[in-house]
Motif scaffolding. Sequence first.
Motif, PDB file in Angstrom:
ATOM      1  N   GLY A 148       0.827  -1.204   0.000  1.00  0.00           N
ATOM      2  CA  GLY A 148       0.000   0.000   0.000  1.00  0.00           C
ATOM      3  C   GLY A 148       0.858   1.249   0.000  1.00  0.00           C
ATOM      4  O   GLY A 148       0.537   2.250  -0.661  1.00  0.00           O
ATOM      5  N   MET A 149       1.990   1.206   0.719  1.00  0.00           N
ATOM      6  CA  MET A 149       2.909   2.344   0.727  1.00  0.00           C
ATOM      7  C   MET A 149       3.600   2.500  -0.620  1.00  0.00           C
ATOM      8  O   MET A 149       3.937   3.624  -1.023  1.00  0.00           O
ATOM      9  CB  MET A 149       3.919   2.206   1.864  1.00  0.00           C
ATOM     10  N   VAL A 150       3.812   1.381  -1.329  1.00  0.00           N
ATOM     11  CA  VAL A 150       4.343   1.478  -2.687  1.00  0.00           C
ATOM     12  C   VAL A 150       3.354   2.259  -3.560  1.00  0.00           C
ATOM     13  O   VAL A 150       3.745   3.163  -4.297  1.00  0.00           O
ATOM     14  CB  VAL A 150       4.604   0.073  -3.285  1.00  0.00           C
ATOM     15  N   ALA A 151       2.065   1.945  -3.448  1.00  0.00           N
ATOM     16  CA  ALA A 151       1.047   2.660  -4.223  1.00  0.00           C
ATOM     17  C   ALA A 151       1.038   4.146  -3.864  1.00  0.00           C
ATOM     18  O   ALA A 151       0.933   5.007  -4.746  1.00  0.00           O
ATOM     19  CB  ALA A 151      -0.328   2.041  -3.978  1.00  0.00           C
ATOM     20  N   ARG A 152       1.140   4.444  -2.575  1.00  0.00           N
ATOM     21  CA  ARG A 152       1.171   5.854  -2.160  1.00  0.00           C
ATOM     22  C   ARG A 152       2.369   6.571  -2.766  1.00  0.00           C
ATOM     23  O   ARG A 152       2.261   7.711  -3.237  1.00  0.00           O
ATOM     24  CB  ARG A 152       1.249   5.942  -0.635  1.00  0.00           C
ATOM     25  N   THR A 153       3.522   5.929  -2.717  1.00  0.00           N
ATOM     26  CA  THR A 153       4.747   6.525  -3.254  1.00  0.00           C
ATOM     27  C   THR A 153       4.590   6.835  -4.738  1.00  0.00           C
ATOM     28  O   THR A 153       4.931   7.930  -5.204  1.00  0.00           O
ATOM     29  CB  THR A 153       5.936   5.569  -3.024  1.00  0.00           C
ATOM     30  N   LEU A 154       4.056   5.875  -5.483  1.00  0.00           N
ATOM     31  CA  LEU A 154       3.840   6.090  -6.908  1.00  0.00           C
ATOM     32  C   LEU A 154       2.841   7.207  -7.159  1.00  0.00           C
ATOM     33  O   LEU A 154       2.956   7.951  -8.139  1.00  0.00           O
ATOM     34  CB  LEU A 154       3.355   4.797  -7.560  1.00  0.00           C
ATOM     35  N   GLY A 200       4.420  10.353  -7.667  1.00  0.00           N
ATOM     36  CA  GLY A 200       5.366  10.421  -8.771  1.00  0.00           C
ATOM     37  C   GLY A 200       6.783  10.038  -8.386  1.00  0.00           C
ATOM     38  O   GLY A 200       7.738  10.432  -9.063  1.00  0.00           O
ATOM     39  N   ARG A 201       6.929   9.256  -7.321  1.00  0.00           N
ATOM     40  CA  ARG A 201       8.255   8.852  -6.858  1.00  0.00           C
ATOM     41  C   ARG A 201       8.508   7.383  -7.184  1.00  0.00           C
ATOM     42  O   ARG A 201       7.597   6.640  -7.513  1.00  0.00           O
ATOM     43  CB  ARG A 201       8.368   9.094  -5.349  1.00  0.00           C
ATOM     44  N   PRO A 254       6.663   1.589 -14.574  1.00  0.00           N
ATOM     45  CA  PRO A 254       8.045   1.993 -14.889  1.00  0.00           C
ATOM     46  C   PRO A 254       8.830   2.523 -13.693  1.00  0.00           C
ATOM     47  O   PRO A 254      10.066   2.539 -13.735  1.00  0.00           O
ATOM     48  CB  PRO A 254       7.861   3.084 -15.953  1.00  0.00           C
ATOM     49  N   ASP A 255       8.150   2.963 -12.637  1.00  0.00           N
ATOM     50  CA  ASP A 255       8.859   3.517 -11.483  1.00  0.00           C
ATOM     51  C   ASP A 255       8.990   2.520 -10.333  1.00  0.00           C
ATOM     52  O   ASP A 255       9.260   2.914  -9.193  1.00  0.00           O
ATOM     53  CB  ASP A 255       8.149   4.788 -10.988  1.00  0.00           C
ATOM     54  N   VAL A 256       8.800   1.225 -10.634  1.00  0.00           N
ATOM     55  CA  VAL A 256       8.950   0.191  -9.603  1.00  0.00           C
ATOM     56  C   VAL A 256      10.001  -0.824 -10.030  1.00  0.00           C
ATOM     57  O   VAL A 256       9.952  -1.357 -11.143  1.00  0.00           O
ATOM     58  CB  VAL A 256       7.618  -0.548  -9.334  1.00  0.00           C
ATOM     59  N   LYS A 299      21.131  -3.768  -1.532  1.00  0.00           N
ATOM     60  CA  LYS A 299      22.144  -2.799  -1.098  1.00  0.00           C
ATOM     61  C   LYS A 299      22.373  -1.720  -2.149  1.00  0.00           C
ATOM     62  O   LYS A 299      22.606  -0.556  -1.811  1.00  0.00           O
ATOM     63  CB  LYS A 299      23.461  -3.501  -0.767  1.00  0.00           C
ATOM     64  N   VAL A 300      22.314  -2.098  -3.411  1.00  0.00           N
ATOM     65  CA  VAL A 300      22.473  -1.113  -4.487  1.00  0.00           C
ATOM     66  C   VAL A 300      21.331  -0.093  -4.418  1.00  0.00           C
ATOM     67  O   VAL A 300      21.548   1.119  -4.511  1.00  0.00           O
ATOM     68  CB  VAL A 300      22.511  -1.814  -5.863  1.00  0.00           C
ATOM     69  N   ALA A 301      20.115  -0.580  -4.236  1.00  0.00           N
ATOM     70  CA  ALA A 301      18.953   0.318  -4.138  1.00  0.00           C
ATOM     71  C   ALA A 301      19.044   1.200  -2.904  1.00  0.00           C
ATOM     72  O   ALA A 301      18.671   2.376  -2.943  1.00  0.00           O
ATOM     73  CB  ALA A 301      17.663  -0.493  -4.121  1.00  0.00           C
ATOM     74  N   LEU A 302      19.534   0.642  -1.805  1.00  0.00           N
ATOM     75  CA  LEU A 302      19.654   1.412  -0.559  1.00  0.00           C
ATOM     76  C   LEU A 302      20.674   2.545  -0.666  1.00  0.00           C
ATOM     77  O   LEU A 302      20.695   3.435   0.185  1.00  0.00           O
ATOM     78  CB  LEU A 302      20.035   0.490   0.595  1.00  0.00           C
ATOM     79  N   ALA A 303      21.494   2.525  -1.695  1.00  0.00           N
ATOM     80  CA  ALA A 303      22.462   3.600  -1.912  1.00  0.00           C
ATOM     81  C   ALA A 303      22.005   4.574  -2.994  1.00  0.00           C
ATOM     82  O   ALA A 303      22.722   5.517  -3.317  1.00  0.00           O
ATOM     83  CB  ALA A 303      23.820   3.009  -2.288  1.00  0.00           C
ATOM     84  N   ASP A 304      20.816   4.365  -3.534  1.00  0.00           N
ATOM     85  CA  ASP A 304      20.328   5.164  -4.659  1.00  0.00           C
ATOM     86  C   ASP A 304      19.314   6.209  -4.184  1.00  0.00           C
ATOM     87  O   ASP A 304      18.177   5.879  -3.849  1.00  0.00           O
ATOM     88  CB  ASP A 304      19.671   4.225  -5.681  1.00  0.00           C
ATOM     89  N   PRO A 305      19.692   7.475  -4.171  1.00  0.00           N
ATOM     90  CA  PRO A 305      18.777   8.518  -3.667  1.00  0.00           C
ATOM     91  C   PRO A 305      17.559   8.761  -4.551  1.00  0.00           C
ATOM     92  O   PRO A 305      16.615   9.418  -4.131  1.00  0.00           O
ATOM     93  CB  PRO A 305      19.661   9.765  -3.600  1.00  0.00           C
ATOM     94  N   SER A 306      17.554   8.212  -5.769  1.00  0.00           N
ATOM     95  CA  SER A 306      16.384   8.411  -6.639  1.00  0.00           C
ATOM     96  C   SER A 306      15.230   7.486  -6.249  1.00  0.00           C
ATOM     97  O   SER A 306      14.105   7.682  -6.710  1.00  0.00           O
ATOM     98  CB  SER A 306      16.766   8.166  -8.108  1.00  0.00           C
ATOM     99  N   ILE A 307      15.495   6.492  -5.403  1.00  0.00           N
ATOM    100  CA  ILE A 307      14.449   5.572  -4.959  1.00  0.00           C
ATOM    101  C   ILE A 307      13.906   6.068  -3.627  1.00  0.00           C
ATOM    102  O   ILE A 307      14.625   6.127  -2.629  1.00  0.00           O
ATOM    103  CB  ILE A 307      14.982   4.132  -4.836  1.00  0.00           C
ATOM    104  N   SER A 308      12.650   6.433  -3.614  1.00  0.00           N
ATOM    105  CA  SER A 308      12.037   7.033  -2.433  1.00  0.00           C
ATOM    106  C   SER A 308      11.670   6.007  -1.365  1.00  0.00           C
ATOM    107  O   SER A 308      11.775   6.283  -0.170  1.00  0.00           O
ATOM    108  CB  SER A 308      10.790   7.816  -2.853  1.00  0.00           C
TER     109      SER A 308
END
Length: 200
Positions: free
Chosen positions: A50-56, A59-60, A84-86, A117-126
Amino acid sequence: MSDVENARHKERAQRHKAVVDAKIAAAQEDKGLLLVLTGNGKGKSSSAFGMVARTLGYGRKAAVFQFIKGAENVGERAFFSRHPDVIWEKCGEGFTWETQDRERDIAAARAGWEQAKVALADPSISLIVLDELTYLVTYRYLELGEIMPAILARPAMQHVVITGRAAHDDLIEAADTVSAIRDVKHAFRAGVRAQEGIDR
């Protein structure tokens, strides 16, 4: 409702609103949150998705790393993996009683964790969901000492949701928000199969 009852209700509501408004005014910090959804009840992963849906909706970008039950076909993955944003990664080959191969389970968990770990270092992923991560610690597939540094060093505004039963005390201590979902009653125990759209 009488005029007296209505007046009393309005007075109580006004007092309540004043308390809530004061708390909202006092909460001025913005930061990436660590949330832990644990307990034996149903709905931990569903809440995270549900939080994934909220994030999208804002527009994040979001990423989901689904450990342990990653081999299952689930409706959330069918839906969100087309967005595309998941980023949606299956990081397991099924429940341990299905795979019956500890070394293979550990290898799958470790490979998934390297991707996380790669995602956890990526600031573009909210938002990052580490679904069923608690089991990796419980089953000793990964040590907490391997997990926590990457979570704690993530970008300042990145949110992380960890799901799974029996969350380790250190995860609970580190979290900003913890919800323990209690099991009161479950249809499966009455002989009802997992239902599409509800259980998977």
